[in-house]
Write a protein that holds these residues in place. Structure first.
Motif, PDB file in Angstrom:
ATOM      1  N   TYR A  33       0.835  -1.203   0.000  1.00 39.05           N
ATOM      2  CA  TYR A  33       0.000   0.000   0.000  1.00 39.05           C
ATOM      3  C   TYR A  33       0.869   1.251   0.000  1.00 39.05           C
ATOM      4  O   TYR A  33       1.988   1.248   0.508  1.00 39.05           O
ATOM      5  CB  TYR A  33      -0.875   0.045   1.263  1.00 39.05           C
ATOM      6  N   TYR A  35       0.111   5.301   1.289  1.00 38.37           N
ATOM      7  CA  TYR A  35      -0.739   6.302   1.916  1.00 38.37           C
ATOM      8  C   TYR A  35       0.037   7.608   1.932  1.00 38.37           C
ATOM      9  O   TYR A  35       1.267   7.620   1.805  1.00 38.37           O
ATOM     10  CB  TYR A  35      -1.065   5.922   3.370  1.00 38.37           C
ATOM     11  N   LYS A  42      -5.452  14.182   7.687  1.00 42.45           N
ATOM     12  CA  LYS A  42      -5.500  12.750   7.985  1.00 42.45           C
ATOM     13  C   LYS A  42      -4.539  11.967   7.099  1.00 42.45           C
ATOM     14  O   LYS A  42      -4.155  12.410   6.016  1.00 42.45           O
ATOM     15  CB  LYS A  42      -6.907  12.218   7.712  1.00 42.45           C
ATOM     16  N   VAL A  43      -4.208  10.770   7.532  1.00 43.20           N
ATOM     17  CA  VAL A  43      -3.530   9.801   6.673  1.00 43.20           C
ATOM     18  C   VAL A  43      -4.554   9.320   5.644  1.00 43.20           C
ATOM     19  O   VAL A  43      -5.655   8.893   6.010  1.00 43.20           O
ATOM     20  CB  VAL A  43      -2.998   8.614   7.501  1.00 43.20           C
ATOM     21  N   PHE A  45      -5.478   7.010   2.104  1.00 39.19           N
ATOM     22  CA  PHE A  45      -5.144   5.882   1.245  1.00 39.19           C
ATOM     23  C   PHE A  45      -4.927   6.359  -0.191  1.00 39.19           C
ATOM     24  O   PHE A  45      -5.687   7.180  -0.718  1.00 39.19           O
ATOM     25  CB  PHE A  45      -6.284   4.871   1.295  1.00 39.19           C
ATOM     26  N   GLU A  56      -6.804  -1.706  -5.779  1.00 43.45           N
ATOM     27  CA  GLU A  56      -7.724  -0.643  -5.396  1.00 43.45           C
ATOM     28  C   GLU A  56      -6.967   0.677  -5.435  1.00 43.45           C
ATOM     29  O   GLU A  56      -5.780   0.708  -5.129  1.00 43.45           O
ATOM     30  CB  GLU A  56      -8.238  -0.900  -3.968  1.00 43.45           C
ATOM     31  N   TYR A 101      -5.673  -8.238   8.612  1.00 47.46           N
ATOM     32  CA  TYR A 101      -6.108  -6.860   8.437  1.00 47.46           C
ATOM     33  C   TYR A 101      -5.013  -5.866   8.801  1.00 47.46           C
ATOM     34  O   TYR A 101      -5.011  -4.739   8.319  1.00 47.46           O
ATOM     35  CB  TYR A 101      -7.329  -6.574   9.310  1.00 47.46           C
ATOM     36  N   GLN A 103      -1.917  -3.730   8.830  1.00 48.23           N
ATOM     37  CA  GLN A 103      -0.932  -3.263   7.877  1.00 48.23           C
ATOM     38  C   GLN A 103       0.227  -2.660   8.657  1.00 48.23           C
ATOM     39  O   GLN A 103       0.017  -1.968   9.655  1.00 48.23           O
ATOM     40  CB  GLN A 103      -1.544  -2.212   6.941  1.00 48.23           C
TER      41      GLN A 103
ATOM     42  N   GLN B   3     -15.691   9.714   7.653  1.00 49.41           N
ATOM     43  CA  GLN B   3     -16.152   8.374   7.996  1.00 49.41           C
ATOM     44  C   GLN B   3     -15.606   7.886   9.325  1.00 49.41           C
ATOM     45  O   GLN B   3     -16.242   7.084  10.001  1.00 49.41           O
ATOM     46  CB  GLN B   3     -15.780   7.387   6.897  1.00 49.41           C
ATOM     47  N   VAL B   4     -14.403   8.322   9.672  1.00 46.56           N
ATOM     48  CA  VAL B   4     -13.802   7.966  10.958  1.00 46.56           C
ATOM     49  C   VAL B   4     -13.393   9.262  11.621  1.00 46.56           C
ATOM     50  O   VAL B   4     -12.687  10.078  11.017  1.00 46.56           O
ATOM     51  CB  VAL B   4     -12.574   7.050  10.777  1.00 46.56           C
ATOM     52  N   ASP B  31     -15.879  -3.341   9.247  1.00 42.59           N
ATOM     53  CA  ASP B  31     -16.003  -4.534  10.055  1.00 42.59           C
ATOM     54  C   ASP B  31     -14.714  -4.904  10.786  1.00 42.59           C
ATOM     55  O   ASP B  31     -14.631  -5.971  11.408  1.00 42.59           O
ATOM     56  CB  ASP B  31     -16.502  -5.719   9.222  1.00 42.59           C
ATOM     57  N   TYR B  32     -13.715  -4.048  10.691  1.00 37.56           N
ATOM     58  CA  TYR B  32     -12.475  -4.301  11.418  1.00 37.56           C
ATOM     59  C   TYR B  32     -11.865  -2.955  11.762  1.00 37.56           C
ATOM     60  O   TYR B  32     -11.836  -2.053  10.924  1.00 37.56           O
ATOM     61  CB  TYR B  32     -11.508  -5.116  10.561  1.00 37.56           C
ATOM     62  N   LEU B  34      -8.679  -0.765  13.894  1.00 41.07           N
ATOM     63  CA  LEU B  34      -7.295  -0.864  14.351  1.00 41.07           C
ATOM     64  C   LEU B  34      -6.891   0.441  15.027  1.00 41.07           C
ATOM     65  O   LEU B  34      -7.389   1.513  14.687  1.00 41.07           O
ATOM     66  CB  LEU B  34      -6.354  -1.114  13.163  1.00 41.07           C
ATOM     67  N   SER B  95     -14.046  -5.059   4.817  1.00 35.77           N
ATOM     68  CA  SER B  95     -13.442  -6.169   4.078  1.00 35.77           C
ATOM     69  C   SER B  95     -14.135  -6.454   2.754  1.00 35.77           C
ATOM     70  O   SER B  95     -13.515  -6.941   1.811  1.00 35.77           O
ATOM     71  CB  SER B  95     -13.436  -7.434   4.932  1.00 35.77           C
ATOM     72  N   SER B  97     -15.201  -4.332   0.662  1.00 34.65           N
ATOM     73  CA  SER B  97     -14.910  -3.337  -0.376  1.00 34.65           C
ATOM     74  C   SER B  97     -13.418  -3.025  -0.421  1.00 34.65           C
ATOM     75  O   SER B  97     -13.017  -1.884  -0.572  1.00 34.65           O
ATOM     76  CB  SER B  97     -15.732  -2.071  -0.136  1.00 34.65           C
ATOM     77  N   GLY B  98     -12.609  -4.043  -0.280  1.00 36.66           N
ATOM     78  CA  GLY B  98     -11.166  -3.831  -0.386  1.00 36.66           C
ATOM     79  C   GLY B  98     -10.512  -3.791   0.975  1.00 36.66           C
ATOM     80  O   GLY B  98     -11.156  -4.002   1.998  1.00 36.66           O
ATOM     81  N   SER B  99      -9.215  -3.515   0.995  1.00 31.36           N
ATOM     82  CA  SER B  99      -8.484  -3.586   2.256  1.00 31.36           C
ATOM     83  C   SER B  99      -7.899  -2.244   2.671  1.00 31.36           C
ATOM     84  O   SER B  99      -7.062  -2.195   3.555  1.00 31.36           O
ATOM     85  CB  SER B  99      -7.373  -4.633   2.148  1.00 31.36           C
ATOM     86  N   ARG B 100      -8.357  -1.170   2.044  1.00 30.85           N
ATOM     87  CA  ARG B 100      -7.828   0.130   2.440  1.00 30.85           C
ATOM     88  C   ARG B 100      -8.199   0.428   3.885  1.00 30.85           C
ATOM     89  O   ARG B 100      -9.251   0.014   4.373  1.00 30.85           O
ATOM     90  CB  ARG B 100      -8.377   1.237   1.547  1.00 30.85           C
ATOM     91  N   LEU B 101      -7.333   1.176   4.557  1.00 30.28           N
ATOM     92  CA  LEU B 101      -7.636   1.669   5.886  1.00 30.28           C
ATOM     93  C   LEU B 101      -8.091   3.122   5.781  1.00 30.28           C
ATOM     94  O   LEU B 101      -7.496   3.908   5.041  1.00 30.28           O
ATOM     95  CB  LEU B 101      -6.406   1.588   6.791  1.00 30.28           C
ATOM     96  N   PHE B 103      -8.544   6.391   8.090  1.00 35.44           N
ATOM     97  CA  PHE B 103      -8.005   6.869   9.360  1.00 35.44           C
ATOM     98  C   PHE B 103      -8.818   8.018   9.936  1.00 35.44           C
ATOM     99  O   PHE B 103      -9.420   8.821   9.211  1.00 35.44           O
ATOM    100  CB  PHE B 103      -6.563   7.357   9.168  1.00 35.44           C
ATOM    101  N   GLY B 104      -8.766   8.105  11.266  1.00 41.38           N
ATOM    102  CA  GLY B 104      -9.233   9.298  11.958  1.00 41.38           C
ATOM    103  C   GLY B 104      -8.124  10.344  11.984  1.00 41.38           C
ATOM    104  O   GLY B 104      -7.019  10.125  11.486  1.00 41.38           O
TER     105      GLY B 104
END
Lengths: 114, 113
Positions: A33, A35, A42-43, A45, A56, A101, A103, B3-4, B31-32, B34, B95, B97-101, B103-104
């Motif tokens: 990835y 970012y 914010k950080v 993607f 993606e 999950y 990273q 969103q966060v 759904d996950y 960190l 999960s 819709s992809g694995s991007r994170l 962030f807040g």
């Protein structure tokens, strides 16, 4: 402990120039990835990469950006013609498998466009 | 992109006390979740995570609580130590819709000796 490394730590470039940011992900990881974090924001993607192709990308990742895994260890982000607003910290990250999950991030490259 | 959200830009606590960092999200697809810790001039370091099928996950001094109905999670650090002083980021993943994170904004935690 394995870690993600990034080079250079700081890159200064002039507007319109091309830059390549380099990353070495954790060796047995399969997902990669990029970012970025603009100062005070914010950080965000940019892109994810798996099995030698982009899986993606965000709306930020336009035609000026590209990624490549040129060999078995490096993962690069290229910005073809930098703009002032590309100035940011760029973080590379990797994760092990699709079942994971978490990273793991590198220390970042500070890109300054003048 | 809201969103966060981490509503507290900073938090200051005394060494030995509990630190509670909060995070809210709006996207029901997440759904996950960190938590990452970040020191100046370093990248985010993974701290602890939680799946949406759980409401609590504990790892040593760190516990994450998830309230799905309120779309709220919190990170508890107890006892807090001066070395915990850092910026803490909440991140979320969807999960399907992809694995991007996502962030807040981060919360700067300062633990005073």
């Amino acid at each position: 402990e394995p870690e993600v490394t990034q080079t250079p730590s700081h890159q200064v470039t002039q507007m319109g120039q091309e830059v390549i940011l380099r990353c070495v992900p954790i060796s047995n990881h399969l997902y990669f990835y990029w970012y970025r974090q603009i100062l005070g924001q914010k950080v965000e993607f940019l892109v994810s990469f798996y099995n030698n192709e982009i899986s993606e990308k965000s709306e930020i990742f336009d035609d000026q950006f590209s990624v490549e895994r040129p060999d078995g260890s490096n993962f690069t982000l290229k910005i073809r013609s930098t703009k002032l607003e590309d100035s940011a910290m760029y973080f590379c990250a990797s994760k092990a498998t699709s079942a994971h999950y978490e990273q793991y991030f590198g220390p970042g490259t500070r890109l300054t466009v003048t | 992109d809201q969103q966060v959200k981490q509503n507290s830009p900073s938090l200051s606590v005394q060494e030995g006390r509990i630190s509670i960092l909060n995070c809210d999200y709006t996207n029901s697809m997440f759904d996950y979740f960190l938590w990452y810790k970040k020191y100046p001039a370093e990248g985010p370091t993974f701290l602890i995570s939680i799946s949406s099928i759980k409401d609590k996950n504990e790892d040593g001094r760190f516990t994450v609580f998830l309230n799905k109905s309120a779309k709220h999670l919190s990170l508890h650090i107890v006892p807090s130590q001066p070395g915990d002083s850092a910026v803490y980021f909440c991140a979320a993943s969807a999960s399907r819709s992809g694995s991007r994170l996502t962030f807040g904004e981060g919360t700067q935690l300062t633990v005073n000796p």
